[in-house]
Scaffold this motif. Structure first.
Motif, mmCIF file in Angstrom:
data_model
loop_
_atom_site.group_PDB
_atom_site.id
_atom_site.type_symbol
_atom_site.label_atom_id
_atom_site.label_comp_id
_atom_site.label_asym_id
_atom_site.label_seq_id
_atom_site.Cartn_x
_atom_site.Cartn_y
_atom_site.Cartn_z
ATOM 1 N N PRO A 37 -12.766 7.093 0.393
ATOM 2 C CA PRO A 37 -13.691 7.130 -1.031
ATOM 3 C C PRO A 37 -12.599 7.496 -2.241
ATOM 4 C CG PRO A 37 -14.197 9.014 -0.050
ATOM 5 C CD PRO A 37 -13.329 8.211 0.963
ATOM 6 N N THR A 38 -12.849 6.823 -3.382
ATOM 7 C CA THR A 38 -11.884 7.132 -4.677
ATOM 8 C C THR A 38 -12.328 8.392 -5.063
ATOM 9 O OG1 THR A 38 -13.250 5.756 -5.888
ATOM 10 C CG2 THR A 38 -11.047 4.765 -5.019
ATOM 11 N N SER A 39 -11.507 9.098 -5.840
ATOM 12 C CA SER A 39 -11.752 10.210 -6.637
ATOM 13 C C SER A 39 -11.136 10.206 -7.869
ATOM 14 C CB SER A 39 -11.168 11.593 -5.952
ATOM 15 O OG SER A 39 -11.333 12.626 -6.741
ATOM 16 N N GLY A 40 -12.105 10.192 -8.932
ATOM 17 C CA GLY A 40 -11.612 9.748 -10.378
ATOM 18 C C GLY A 40 -11.309 8.211 -10.666
ATOM 19 N N ALA A 41 -10.783 8.043 -11.631
ATOM 20 C CA ALA A 41 -10.521 6.488 -12.162
ATOM 21 C C ALA A 41 -9.797 5.749 -11.263
ATOM 22 C CB ALA A 41 -10.252 6.506 -13.824
ATOM 23 N N VAL A 42 -10.017 4.312 -11.139
ATOM 24 C CA VAL A 42 -9.052 3.674 -10.663
ATOM 25 C C VAL A 42 -8.707 2.666 -12.062
ATOM 26 C CG1 VAL A 42 -9.117 1.480 -9.086
ATOM 27 C CG2 VAL A 42 -10.626 3.463 -8.594
ATOM 28 N N MET A 86 0.210 11.045 8.221
ATOM 29 C CA MET A 86 -1.094 10.896 7.636
ATOM 30 C C MET A 86 -2.288 12.164 8.193
ATOM 31 S SD MET A 86 -1.689 8.299 5.707
ATOM 32 C CE MET A 86 -3.399 8.329 5.564
ATOM 33 N N TRP A 87 -1.811 12.718 9.181
ATOM 34 C CA TRP A 87 -2.695 14.014 9.792
ATOM 35 C C TRP A 87 -2.441 14.922 8.792
ATOM 36 C CZ3 TRP A 87 -6.587 14.892 12.707
ATOM 37 C CH2 TRP A 87 -6.833 16.066 13.032
ATOM 38 N N ALA A 88 -1.273 15.088 8.508
ATOM 39 C CA ALA A 88 -1.027 16.035 7.332
ATOM 40 C C ALA A 88 -1.923 15.981 5.979
ATOM 41 C CB ALA A 88 0.638 16.367 6.804
ATOM 42 N N LEU A 89 -2.205 14.689 5.847
ATOM 43 C CA LEU A 89 -3.005 14.428 4.742
ATOM 44 C C LEU A 89 -4.503 14.475 4.897
ATOM 45 C CD1 LEU A 89 -0.953 11.484 3.234
ATOM 46 C CD2 LEU A 89 -0.601 13.819 2.537
ATOM 47 N N PHE A 90 -4.966 14.544 6.021
ATOM 48 C CA PHE A 90 -6.320 14.610 6.462
ATOM 49 C C PHE A 90 -7.050 15.643 5.622
ATOM 50 C CE2 PHE A 90 -9.862 15.751 9.216
ATOM 51 C CZ PHE A 90 -10.356 14.828 9.111
ATOM 52 N N GLY A 91 -8.230 15.277 4.803
ATOM 53 C CA GLY A 91 -8.812 16.335 4.022
ATOM 54 C C GLY A 91 -8.556 16.321 2.457
ATOM 55 N N GLU A 92 -7.293 15.801 2.297
ATOM 56 C CA GLU A 92 -6.585 15.912 0.827
ATOM 57 C C GLU A 92 -6.950 14.746 0.120
ATOM 58 O OE1 GLU A 92 -4.785 18.649 0.092
ATOM 59 O OE2 GLU A 92 -5.259 19.551 1.988
ATOM 60 N N VAL A 128 -7.639 8.912 -3.355
ATOM 61 C CA VAL A 128 -8.486 8.797 -2.578
ATOM 62 C C VAL A 128 -8.492 9.984 -1.734
ATOM 63 C CG1 VAL A 128 -8.417 6.327 -2.357
ATOM 64 C CG2 VAL A 128 -6.929 7.674 -1.142
ATOM 65 N N LEU A 129 -9.707 10.344 -1.180
ATOM 66 C CA LEU A 129 -9.736 11.398 -0.256
ATOM 67 C C LEU A 129 -9.476 11.031 1.146
ATOM 68 C CD1 LEU A 129 -10.863 14.179 0.816
ATOM 69 C CD2 LEU A 129 -13.002 13.371 1.047
ATOM 70 N N ILE A 130 -8.561 11.255 1.988
ATOM 71 C CA ILE A 130 -8.550 11.076 3.281
ATOM 72 C C ILE A 130 -9.482 11.655 4.213
ATOM 73 C CG2 ILE A 130 -6.483 10.955 5.055
ATOM 74 C CD1 ILE A 130 -5.812 9.430 2.580
ATOM 75 N N LYS A 131 -10.451 11.065 4.151
ATOM 76 C CA LYS A 131 -11.692 11.492 4.578
ATOM 77 C C LYS A 131 -11.813 11.550 6.083
ATOM 78 C CE LYS A 131 -16.543 10.722 4.412
ATOM 79 N NZ LYS A 131 -17.647 10.144 3.726
ATOM 80 N N GLU A 132 -11.042 10.385 7.007
ATOM 81 C CA GLU A 132 -11.196 10.166 8.166
ATOM 82 C C GLU A 132 -9.879 9.892 8.703
ATOM 83 O OE1 GLU A 132 -13.586 6.748 9.348
ATOM 84 O OE2 GLU A 132 -13.089 5.679 7.270
ATOM 85 N N LEU A 146 0.722 -0.897 -0.014
ATOM 86 C CA LEU A 146 0.038 -0.053 -0.018
ATOM 87 C C LEU A 146 0.732 1.246 0.088
ATOM 88 C CD1 LEU A 146 -2.609 1.751 0.363
ATOM 89 C CD2 LEU A 146 -2.417 1.486 2.780
ATOM 90 N N ALA A 147 0.861 2.126 -0.973
ATOM 91 C CA ALA A 147 1.270 3.538 -0.999
ATOM 92 C C ALA A 147 0.346 4.381 -0.956
ATOM 93 C CB ALA A 147 2.306 3.617 -2.176
ATOM 94 N N LEU A 148 0.334 5.622 -0.136
ATOM 95 C CA LEU A 148 -0.518 6.820 -0.242
ATOM 96 C C LEU A 148 0.303 8.002 -0.601
ATOM 97 C CD1 LEU A 148 -3.017 5.837 2.957
ATOM 98 C CD2 LEU A 148 -3.562 5.879 0.442
ATOM 99 N N ASN A 149 0.035 8.736 -1.137
ATOM 100 C CA ASN A 149 0.840 10.014 -1.508
ATOM 101 C C ASN A 149 2.192 9.674 -1.782
ATOM 102 O OD1 ASN A 149 0.524 12.632 -1.617
ATOM 103 N ND2 ASN A 149 1.656 13.076 0.249
#
Length: 136
Positions: free
Chosen positions: A126-131, A73-79, A103-107, A11-14
């Protein structure tokens, strides 16, 4: 048909590998079904696929040390950030496809649990745009 046990998924995020803190990965996608039934359908429902959407569910083991999971991850919250998941941490290929998107770091759950529990959290983004599924 090959069978597999998930032992070293990726898993990679950002753009950052978060696998060291990850204990669960679930990428789900779906498409809306739109009813296009007419009188010419002869009593049968007809549907077409509508908008597509997805979710990335992740289980994290918490780490609040400086510059570790909680701080980053806190720095990415809402992004909206990019993600990549693979069944194995080996390079993407025909037998190890990679799914990518945003994805939107929604929570974020900085603390969750009871006395004696491991400090961990289950989150859904939730995803944003195409997967996209890629094999190279």
């Amino acid at each position: 048909m090959a069978k597999m046990v998930l032992k070293a998924s990726y898993l990679a995020l950002n753009g950052v590998d978060r696998s060291s803190w990850t204990s669960k990965i679930e990428l789900s996608t779906e498409v809306e079904d739109k009813d296009v039934t007419t009188f010419a359908s002869l009593g049968w429902v007809e549907i077409l696929g509508g908008l597509k959407s997805g979710q990335l569910a992740v289980g994290f083991k918490q780490d609040v040390a400086a510059s570790q999971l909680d701080a980053t991850m806190w720095a990415l919250f809402g992004e909206i950030v990019t993600f990549e998941v693979r069944l194995s941490n080996a390079a993407a290929g025909a037998s190890n496809p990679a799914w990518t998107g945003s994805v939107l770091i929604k929570e974020w759950k900085p603390i969750a649990g009871a006395v004696g529990d491991a400090a961990e959290m289950d989150l859904t983004f939730p995803t944003s745009g195409a997967v996209v599924r890629a094999t190279s």
